[in-house]
Scaffold this motif. Sequence first.
Motif, short mmCIF file in Angstrom:
data_model
loop_
_atom_site.label_atom_id
_atom_site.label_comp_id
_atom_site.label_asym_id
_atom_site.label_seq_id
_atom_site.Cartn_x
_atom_site.Cartn_y
_atom_site.Cartn_z
N VAL A 10 0.84 -1.20 0.00
CA VAL A 10 0.00 0.00 0.00
C VAL A 10 0.88 1.25 0.00
O VAL A 10 0.58 2.24 -0.68
N VAL A 11 1.98 1.21 0.76
CA VAL A 11 2.89 2.34 0.80
C VAL A 11 3.56 2.53 -0.57
O VAL A 11 3.77 3.67 -1.02
N THR A 12 3.90 1.42 -1.22
CA THR A 12 4.49 1.52 -2.55
C THR A 12 3.52 2.17 -3.54
O THR A 12 3.92 2.99 -4.37
N ILE A 13 2.24 1.82 -3.43
CA ILE A 13 1.23 2.45 -4.28
C ILE A 13 1.21 3.96 -4.05
O ILE A 13 1.19 4.76 -5.01
N ALA B 28 2.59 9.24 -5.85
CA ALA B 28 3.10 10.59 -5.62
C ALA B 28 4.07 10.99 -6.72
O ALA B 28 4.01 12.13 -7.22
N HIS B 29 4.96 10.09 -7.11
CA HIS B 29 5.85 10.37 -8.24
C HIS B 29 5.04 10.77 -9.47
O HIS B 29 5.35 11.74 -10.16
N VAL C 65 13.61 17.19 -10.28
CA VAL C 65 13.93 17.15 -8.84
C VAL C 65 12.66 16.96 -8.02
O VAL C 65 12.61 16.12 -7.11
N LEU C 66 11.61 17.72 -8.34
CA LEU C 66 10.36 17.59 -7.59
C LEU C 66 9.76 16.20 -7.76
O LEU C 66 9.25 15.61 -6.80
N THR C 67 9.81 15.67 -8.98
CA THR C 67 9.28 14.33 -9.23
C THR C 67 10.03 13.30 -8.41
O THR C 67 9.43 12.42 -7.76
N CYS C 68 11.34 13.40 -8.40
CA CYS C 68 12.16 12.43 -7.69
C CYS C 68 12.00 12.56 -6.18
O CYS C 68 12.02 11.56 -5.46
N ALA C 69 11.82 13.78 -5.70
CA ALA C 69 11.73 14.02 -4.25
C ALA C 69 10.38 13.66 -3.66
O ALA C 69 10.24 13.56 -2.44
N SER C 70 9.38 13.45 -4.50
CA SER C 70 8.01 13.29 -3.99
C SER C 70 7.71 11.90 -3.46
O SER C 70 6.78 11.73 -2.67
N GLY C 71 8.47 10.89 -3.86
CA GLY C 71 8.11 9.52 -3.53
C GLY C 71 8.08 9.23 -2.04
O GLY C 71 7.07 8.74 -1.50
N ASP D 212 20.84 3.38 -6.66
CA ASP D 212 20.02 4.26 -7.49
C ASP D 212 18.74 4.68 -6.78
O ASP D 212 17.71 4.90 -7.42
N SER D 213 18.81 4.77 -5.46
CA SER D 213 17.63 5.19 -4.70
C SER D 213 17.25 6.62 -5.06
O SER D 213 18.02 7.36 -5.68
N ASP D 214 16.05 7.02 -4.66
CA ASP D 214 15.61 8.39 -4.91
C ASP D 214 16.59 9.39 -4.34
O ASP D 214 16.88 10.42 -4.96
N ALA D 215 17.10 9.12 -3.13
CA ALA D 215 18.04 10.05 -2.49
C ALA D 215 19.33 10.17 -3.30
O ALA D 215 19.87 11.28 -3.47
N ASP D 216 19.82 9.05 -3.83
CA ASP D 216 21.06 9.09 -4.61
C ASP D 216 20.84 9.77 -5.96
O ASP D 216 21.73 10.48 -6.46
N GLN D 217 19.67 9.55 -6.56
CA GLN D 217 19.37 10.25 -7.80
C GLN D 217 19.29 11.76 -7.56
O GLN D 217 19.77 12.56 -8.37
#
Length: 234
Positions: free
Chosen positions: A46-49, A54-55, A91-97, A196-201
């Motif tokens: 559910v969290v993944t959804i 959000a992305h 940046v906003l797209t990547c940071a939203s997850g 390649d996590s969101d934080a590393d991207q």
Amino acid sequence: MEVLGRFWARVTAPVPELPTEVLLGTAAVAAVLVLSPVLWRPTRHVVTIAHEGAHGLVALAAGRRLSGIRLHSDTSGLTVSAGRPTGPGMVLTCASGYVGPGLFGLGAAALLASGHAVGLLWALLLLLALLLVQIRNWYGLRSVLVTGAVVFAATWWLPPDGQAAFAAVATWFLLFAAPRTVVELQGARRRRRAPDSDADQLARLTRVPALLWVGFFLLVDVGALLLGGYWLLT
């Protein structure tokens, strides 16, 4: 039109506030779902959804073209969007997850605190329906359909008080689960399992260290938990 009017009246009808002891009970149920290793594995989907949703929402809001979303059995996911590979939109797209589930939970807390538990459940169904058309793999399709079926069953068959209690469990779950996923992210990064996590991207996009992005995710999610809990319990 009359049918639509009755439906809208049902969706927007206020529900009496849940007693504090019931809200605390729903919080305890959600905490068990998040903290139990056995229960966390299936409910984490559910969290993944919420994360991938959000992305997708932010990608569209930032003017990017959403190409599709995939959800996997290991609770990972992938959202693909087309547009500039750098810049504020990316940046906003990547940071939203990682902040998405917490902010969704905060919005749910606002609706629930204002007495709109039924409207909250129908809003969740609408968001799941919008997500469904972007899913590009069979497991993701099943995951979203099962989640939607559970929410629909609660909306259709439970009495108003039952719907409010279900909505409270869902709200607390998002609020509690969001910080845990950030802690898991940092654990995976520490073991070098998420290069390649969101934080590393984001670190590559902004030159801000990935650990600071992890801290930002955690700050937002803990803030959403504290504020959402305050709204629900006061």
